[in-house]
Every structure is written in structure tokens, then in C-alpha cells.
Design a protein around this motif. Structure first.
Motif, PDB file in Angstrom:
ATOM      1  N   GLU A  36      68.308  -2.158-106.331  1.00  0.00           N
ATOM      2  CA  GLU A  36      67.801  -1.627-105.061  1.00  0.00           C
ATOM      3  C   GLU A  36      66.293  -1.825-104.947  1.00  0.00           C
ATOM      4  O   GLU A  36      65.786  -2.174-103.886  1.00  0.00           O
ATOM      5  N   GLN A  37      65.571  -1.579-106.040  1.00  0.00           N
ATOM      6  CA  GLN A  37      64.117  -1.768-106.009  1.00  0.00           C
ATOM      7  C   GLN A  37      63.759  -3.229-105.764  1.00  0.00           C
ATOM      8  O   GLN A  37      62.835  -3.521-105.002  1.00  0.00           O
ATOM      9  N   PHE A  38      64.482  -4.135-106.383  1.00  0.00           N
ATOM     10  CA  PHE A  38      64.180  -5.541-106.181  1.00  0.00           C
ATOM     11  C   PHE A  38      64.579  -5.988-104.781  1.00  0.00           C
ATOM     12  O   PHE A  38      63.881  -6.789-104.152  1.00  0.00           O
ATOM     13  N   ALA A  39      65.679  -5.453-104.259  1.00  0.00           N
ATOM     14  CA  ALA A  39      66.070  -5.776-102.885  1.00  0.00           C
ATOM     15  C   ALA A  39      64.976  -5.342-101.911  1.00  0.00           C
ATOM     16  O   ALA A  39      64.663  -6.069-100.964  1.00  0.00           O
ATOM     17  N   VAL A  40      64.352  -4.195-102.159  1.00  0.00           N
ATOM     18  CA  VAL A  40      63.236  -3.749-101.315  1.00  0.00           C
ATOM     19  C   VAL A  40      62.084  -4.743-101.404  1.00  0.00           C
ATOM     20  O   VAL A  40      61.461  -5.078-100.392  1.00  0.00           O
ATOM     21  N   THR A  41      61.806  -5.249-102.599  1.00  0.00           N
ATOM     22  CA  THR A  41      60.751  -6.254-102.770  1.00  0.00           C
ATOM     23  C   THR A  41      61.054  -7.495-101.919  1.00  0.00           C
ATOM     24  O   THR A  41      60.175  -7.986-101.198  1.00  0.00           O
ATOM     25  N   SER A  86      50.818  -4.093-102.665  1.00  0.00           N
ATOM     26  CA  SER A  86      52.242  -3.989-102.362  1.00  0.00           C
ATOM     27  C   SER A  86      52.525  -2.721-101.563  1.00  0.00           C
ATOM     28  O   SER A  86      51.924  -1.672-101.795  1.00  0.00           O
ATOM     29  N   SER A  87      53.470  -2.815-100.641  1.00  0.00           N
ATOM     30  CA  SER A  87      53.890  -1.641 -99.879  1.00  0.00           C
ATOM     31  C   SER A  87      55.165  -1.017-100.460  1.00  0.00           C
ATOM     32  O   SER A  87      55.728  -0.107 -99.875  1.00  0.00           O
ATOM     33  N   HIS A  88      55.592  -1.508-101.617  1.00  0.00           N
ATOM     34  CA  HIS A  88      56.819  -1.003-102.240  1.00  0.00           C
ATOM     35  C   HIS A  88      56.653   0.490-102.551  1.00  0.00           C
ATOM     36  O   HIS A  88      55.652   0.892-103.132  1.00  0.00           O
ATOM     37  N   PRO A  89      57.636   1.315-102.192  1.00  0.00           N
ATOM     38  CA  PRO A  89      57.507   2.755-102.452  1.00  0.00           C
ATOM     39  C   PRO A  89      57.437   3.102-103.940  1.00  0.00           C
ATOM     40  O   PRO A  89      56.908   4.154-104.298  1.00  0.00           O
ATOM     41  N   ASP A  90      57.946   2.244-104.815  1.00  0.00           N
ATOM     42  CA  ASP A  90      57.927   2.501-106.257  1.00  0.00           C
ATOM     43  C   ASP A  90      56.880   1.653-106.981  1.00  0.00           C
ATOM     44  O   ASP A  90      56.968   1.455-108.188  1.00  0.00           O
ATOM     45  N   ARG A  91      55.883   1.134-106.272  1.00  0.00           N
ATOM     46  CA  ARG A  91      54.921   0.198-106.866  1.00  0.00           C
ATOM     47  C   ARG A  91      54.193   0.775-108.083  1.00  0.00           C
ATOM     48  O   ARG A  91      53.961   0.060-109.043  1.00  0.00           O
ATOM     49  N   GLU A  92      53.860   2.049-108.047  1.00  0.00           N
ATOM     50  CA  GLU A  92      53.137   2.634-109.183  1.00  0.00           C
ATOM     51  C   GLU A  92      54.035   2.724-110.417  1.00  0.00           C
ATOM     52  O   GLU A  92      53.599   2.400-111.531  1.00  0.00           O
ATOM     53  N   ALA A  93      55.261   3.148-110.237  1.00  0.00           N
ATOM     54  CA  ALA A  93      56.197   3.238-111.362  1.00  0.00           C
ATOM     55  C   ALA A  93      56.505   1.846-111.907  1.00  0.00           C
ATOM     56  O   ALA A  93      56.566   1.648-113.129  1.00  0.00           O
ATOM     57  N   LEU A  94      56.677   0.870-111.010  1.00  0.00           N
ATOM     58  CA  LEU A  94      56.959  -0.493-111.453  1.00  0.00           C
ATOM     59  C   LEU A  94      55.746  -1.101-112.159  1.00  0.00           C
ATOM     60  O   LEU A  94      55.894  -1.791-113.166  1.00  0.00           O
TER      61      LEU A  94
END
Length: 139
Positions: A36-41, A86-94
Motif C-alpha cells: 500500500e505504501q509503495f502504491a501511494v508512491t 515527498s508528499s507521501h504520508p509515511d515519508r518520515e517512517a520510510l
């Protein structure tokens, strides 16, 4: 005790509001990035390409999958997570899971290939191709 470690039931929505089989949910948790995280990317990349006029995008005859040039893209993705671009919502965790190093680029590459066939990843990759490669064929 073992029950607490099992993935959610097959019909339980994930954080993205999508559902997927329990075995895939468990597989996604074995690595830092989930399908799911990669699909968001990939979806974010498609949105960026959508922002360009079609004639400024890449030609249809040059179409390729994200996975055809995955290594260099992994470097760019990690750099964007670390820069805050990046605008990814999990960018900091990633970014915490994947340092901006050659070793991390290779780890992300390996992790992405492991989830390449996930239906959400495949759909997002297809959407990216449909958006990115719309310019006329070059002479």
C-alpha cells in the motif's frame, strides 16, 4: 499468543481502505515498505506527471514499467523521503527505515521486487505508465 501476531482477517480494510488476502498482509509486514505504501508512491508519481501537459510527457513508444528502471528510481525516492520533498504520508517512517545510502537503495530495490506482483502495486504501476507515456512519438 500466536494469534496476536496473525494478520487481520481477509475482509478487514487496511489503512488505505483497500482489502487484500491475509497471506499478502503478512508478507507486506516482513519488510519496511508495504504494498500500500509503495502504491501511494507510484500514485504520487502519476499525479506529478498528470500536472504536465501531455506533449511534455514521455512518448508512448518509450513506455516501460517502473521496475524497468527501478534502481535509479529507488535512489530518487529515498532522497525525496529524506529531503522532505515527498508528499507521501509515511515519508518520515520510510526515511527512518531506508537511509540515504547505497545499501538502502539496494534494500529498497529488493523489497520492491518482492511486492511487485501485489495487485495494488501492479495497478498503480499501470496507471503511472498510462499517464507518463502520452506524448507523440519522437521523430
Amino acid at each position: 499468543k500466536l494469534r496476536a501476531r496473525l494478520p487481520p482477517p481477509e475482509d478487514t480494510p487496511q489503512s488505505s481502505g483497500r482489502t487484500r488476502p491475509a497471506a499478502e498482509a503478512l508478507r507486506g509486514r516482513e519488510m519496511p515498505i508495504t504494498p500500500e505504501q509503495f502504491a501511494v508512491t507510484l500514485e504520487n508519481m502519476a499525479k506529478a506527471w498528470e500536472g504536465l501537459p501531455e506533449e511534455q510527457r514521455l512518448p508512448k513508444d518509450e513506455e516501460k514499467s517502473f521496475f524497468d528502471d527501478c534502481k535509479s528510481m529507488c535512489q530518487e525516492i529515498i532522497a525525496r523521503w529524506h529531503s522532505g520533498e515527498s508528499s507521501h504520508p509515511d515519508r518520515e517512517a520510510l526515511a527512518a527505515e531506508y537511509p540515504d545510502t547505497d545499501e538502502a537503495y539496494n534494500k529498497l530495490l529488493k523489497d520492491l521486487y518482492a511486492i511487485k506482483d501485489d495487485p495494488f502495486v501492479a495497478a498503480a504501476d499501470l496507471k503511472l505508465r498510462l499517464v507518463k507515456y502520452t506524448a507523440p512519438v519522437r521523430d
